[in-house]
Enzyme design. Sequence first.
Site: not given
Length: 308
Positions: A22, A131, A247
């Site tokens: 995303s 976020c 990640g």
Amino acid sequence: MSVDLSTSLGSLQLAAPTMTASGCAAAGRELAQFGDVASLGAVVTKSIMLNPRSGRATPRMAETPSGMLNSIGLQGPGLEAFLEKDLSWLVENDVTTIVSIAGGSVEEFREIAIRLRDVPGIAGLEVNISCPNVESRGQVFACDPNSASAVIEAVRAEWTSSAPILAKLSPDVTDIVTIARSVADAGADGVSMINTLLGMVIDVDNMRPLLGGRTGGLSGPAIRPVAVRAVYQVHAALPDLPILGMGGIRSGHDALEFIAAGASAVSIGTVVFGDPGAPWRVAAELAKELDARGYGSLREVVGAAHKG
Ligand code: RRO
């Protein structure tokens, strides 16, 4: 070489194990010039909010050793424009689509779930409760087990579709297993981990934080060991909870680390800015890495680092 790369995240069956992360490939369309977007495991869209949002002050990016900071601040067109312009393209092009949603409150998440539940073409929801670039740390719901579960409960209560709900977790917590457990108890079908780590760069020529928003989210290879550790811990504690790992993945070798730690699929993020073909390349490399080690399928390696 014939390695079976098919996998699943809860009820979602995936022909391929790599997705876009995303925020790193908008809504997928911009990758179409680099490969067949429909052949990816999925496109995970940039987190969408109810209303259009301009995001944070510039500068919004900073390079860091083996990574980067972003301070975008949830810039986006709002839900209606997303449905009209972005989701329609994804559906027309047969792209498996996981829609990432974000909200400033539990009620905003609820509203978005209500609005999306009857929309065709959504293979999964990634509920972005992590976020780092929001007005207050209180809005980083994933930093508190009660706040995290309140969002997931609200989305679960409204989500009538069988497409899985994945909760996106933050690494900026003392114990990520506690958060994973709370979202699983609240009805998440799986977790996406990890979002970026909160970071800062100081511009020492004018003695100010370099980013307009002062802090930003750290991504890229610098965070990969943190992400692998988080996936490993959550899989150890909750072995039946599907994990989408991300990640700092740059190669099939990196992806294999996440799969062995317990992820069933992976998202490819920061590397895409320099190598837009990376989601396809990483899948091909992963097949080679598995084959070289004598494995016939990805599924048999999920969580392999926990055995023995
Ligand atoms: O938009 C952003 O600034 C942003 C988001 Br929504 C997120 O989930 N993670 C991140 O690093 N940046």
